[in-house]
Design a protein around this motif. Structure first.
Motif, mmCIF file in Angstrom:
data_model
loop_
_atom_site.group_PDB
_atom_site.id
_atom_site.type_symbol
_atom_site.label_atom_id
_atom_site.label_comp_id
_atom_site.label_asym_id
_atom_site.label_seq_id
_atom_site.Cartn_x
_atom_site.Cartn_y
_atom_site.Cartn_z
ATOM 1 N N SER A 260 0.657 -1.188 0.095
ATOM 2 C CA SER A 260 -0.070 0.003 0.159
ATOM 3 C C SER A 260 0.916 1.104 0.006
ATOM 4 O O SER A 260 0.365 2.150 -0.203
ATOM 5 C CB SER A 260 -0.994 0.188 1.161
ATOM 6 O OG SER A 260 -0.080 -0.196 2.315
ATOM 7 N N ASN A 261 2.111 1.054 0.100
ATOM 8 C CA ASN A 261 3.170 2.186 0.306
ATOM 9 C C ASN A 261 2.992 2.874 -1.214
ATOM 10 O O ASN A 261 3.556 2.140 -2.034
ATOM 11 C CB ASN A 261 4.466 1.904 0.630
ATOM 12 C CG ASN A 261 5.383 3.020 0.787
ATOM 13 O OD1 ASN A 261 5.223 4.065 0.262
ATOM 14 N ND2 ASN A 261 6.326 2.911 1.833
ATOM 15 N N PRO A 264 7.640 2.819 -2.375
ATOM 16 C CA PRO A 264 8.198 1.988 -1.335
ATOM 17 C C PRO A 264 9.636 2.023 -1.548
ATOM 18 O O PRO A 264 10.201 2.301 -2.657
ATOM 19 C CB PRO A 264 7.763 0.443 -2.024
ATOM 20 C CG PRO A 264 7.126 0.786 -3.377
ATOM 21 C CD PRO A 264 6.729 2.038 -3.235
ATOM 22 N N GLU A 265 10.593 1.867 -0.194
ATOM 23 C CA GLU A 265 11.867 2.087 -0.383
ATOM 24 C C GLU A 265 12.774 1.073 -1.296
ATOM 25 O O GLU A 265 13.496 1.356 -1.981
ATOM 26 C CB GLU A 265 12.251 1.735 1.111
ATOM 27 C CG GLU A 265 13.744 1.333 1.228
ATOM 28 C CD GLU A 265 14.645 2.652 1.122
ATOM 29 O OE1 GLU A 265 13.945 3.750 1.243
ATOM 30 O OE2 GLU A 265 15.737 2.346 0.610
#
Ligand SMILES: Cc1cc2nc3c(=O)[nH]c(=O)nc-3n(C[C@H](O)[C@H](O)[C@H](O)COP(=O)(O)OP(=O)(O)OC[C@H]3O[C@@H](n4cnc5c(N)ncnc54)[C@H](O)[C@@H]3O)c2cc1C
Length: 445
Positions: A260-261, A264-265
């Motif tokens: 859901s990010n 994302p990293e």
């Protein structure tokens, strides 16, 4: 042999070399395989499959089974024998409430995804739409949702098989031992006329491809390795190495993120890796993701060989880049599939695959078109696979990618000794005469 006898008793069409469709129907994905069966039985149901087995037995014909026709060993076709062709059995029925799907024995991943995505549901499958659902699943199944939901075979909950003696057998809660064997043991026990799967909700994904080139490719490759090693169960990730027309190495990385990010990293790390030349990663539908690797059918010659590896150490990264240079010309290259996430969380005793604790699958994929390059292309694949041996997880390769010349020891090593003997006992029960031997074969005990 009177083929008309088979025509009269089979509901589906029967093809011989006299039929216009014969040449198309005998093609394999691998153009290196050019075989001419005596008869192709296009079965419509379990009754047809039993009839085809009966005809083959009566006339002492070798049997091959065709699902999606993608196995690189060309197991879907044999010379002078009978092909049980399931290409007319492609229905996929979805029970959206129960979140399950029943896939016909010859259905492809495009058939499957189209049916399940209509309900916003999915199961982890293969990355090329025309690959067979049953063939791929019964060999394991690595794809764009492996980290999220495990191997395809981890999502297999049942099925119906026709054994070579014509009997119809169910796999599932009523026959857990057979279900265990189908979760990785291949098409050794019967012809699957139907397989049943667990489904999962999925709306869209962030996916596509990053491409890297230039002098920093080693750093980019290491970045992929580190991202995969640190990724959770919301990011699947595959990578490949190939050569461009100028013979410079190219790395592609295909992530599939379902978390859901919004930023994302892991994707930031891939995007900022040195040497990025193309960023084609974005939000899109799962159907778009599944089209990334679609390729023409039956046009190229292939020879694949590989190893599951314990780790992608710096030394192995360097070795792979060196072996890529030795390839000397495009196309072809190396495929690196990460096995992080759900495969590790799944109870290993539920299925027969022996590789879920490996870090990556590394497949050497020689691909060419000119028959004059057969020898050197095959030699490159063999030598490259041999160079990977020091990092091998078990000594066994991925049965879904194996050629027909792999010795039985490699198949045994793919499962481990104990599981292999258990599979052999089941083989004796369902196929004691080894009628189904055109596969990564498990000899009957
Ligand atoms: C372009 C391409 C992409 C691929 N992508 C992936 C991928 O993303 N992930 C992955 O894990 N693998 C992948 N594979 C490998 C693939 O999973 C295996 O080669 C698999 O065996 C293909 O199944 P099929 O039904 O298409 O092939 P076929 O050649 O028709 O069949 C292969 C084997 O399975 C048996 N079989 C097939 N269907 C049945 C059935 N219904 N009942 C009993 N036996 C059956 C056949 O006897 C044969 O031994 C890919 C292969 C290719 C060529």
């Amino acid at each position: 042999m009177n083929v008309d006898e088979l025509r009269w008793s089979l509901a589906g069409p029967v093809l011989t070399s006299a039929d216009a469709e014969y040449d198309g129907a005998r093609r394999s994905y691998n153009a290196l395989v050019d075989r001419k069966p005596a008869v192709i039985a296009r079965c419509l149901d379990a009754g047809d499959v039993a009839t085809a087995f009966d005809f083959a037995r009566t006339h002492e014909l070798e049997v091959a089974v065709r699902g999606g026709g993608h196995n690189p060993a060309g197991h879907c076709v044999c010379d002078g024998g009978l092909v049980i062709d399931l290409s007319q059995m492609r229905a996929v029925e979805v029970d959206a409430e129960a979140r399950t799907a029943r896939a016909g024995g010859g259905s492809t991943w495009l058939d499957f995804d189209t049916a399940t995505q209509a309900f916003g549901l999915v199961t982890p499958g293969g990355v090329v739409g025309s690959t067979g659902v049953c063939g791929l699943t019964m060999g394991g199944g690595i794809g764009h949702l492996t980290a999220q939901h495990g191997l395809s075979c981890d999502n297999l909950i049942g099925g119906e098989l026709v054994a070579p003696d014509g009997s119809v057998v169910q796999a599932g809660p009523e026959n857990q031992e057979l279900l265990w064997a189908l979760r990785g043991g291949g098409g050794n026990f019967g012809v699957a006329t139907r397989l049943d799967f667990r489904l999962h909700p999925l709306d869209g994904v962030v996916g596509g491809m990053f491409t890297y080139g230039g002098n920093d490719i080693r750093e980019a490759f290491r970045r992929f390795r580190d991202v995969a090693a640190g990724a959770g169960g919301d990011l699947s990730c595959q990578a490949g190495l190939s050569l461009d027309e100028s013979l410079a190495p190219v790395l592609w990385v295909a992530p599939c993120y379902t978390g859901s990010n919004g930023d994302p990293e892991a994707l930031r790390a891939l995007r900022s890796a040195p040497g990025l030349v193309e960023d084609a990663v974005r939000e899109h539908t799962f159907a778009d993701q599944q089209r990334l690797f679609d390729s023409p059918y039956g046009e190229s010659r292939h020879y694949w060989k590989g190893h599951f590896v314990r780790e992608l150490s710096d030394e192995l990264v360097d070795e792979l880049l060196q072996r890529l240079q030795a390839l000397g010309r495009p196309p072809g290259g190396l495929l690196i599939e990460s096995l992080h996430g759900a495969p590790k969380d799944t109870d290993g005793s539920s299925g027969v695959v022996g590789f879920r604790q490996a870090a990556f699958n590394v497949s050497v994929m020689a691909q060419w078109q000119d028959p004059a390059h057969d020898e050197e292309s095959i030699a490159w694949a063999r030598e490259t696979a041999a160079a990977l041996e020091p990092w091998s997880f078990s000594g066994g390769g991925y049965v879904n990618y194996m050629q027909a010349d792999e010795p039985v020891e490699r198949v045994r090593a793919a499962f481990g000794d104990e599981a292999f003997e258990r599979l052999r006992a089941l083989k004796r029960k369902y196929d004691p005469d080894n009628v189904l031997h055109r596969n990564q074969n498990i000899p009957p005990l």
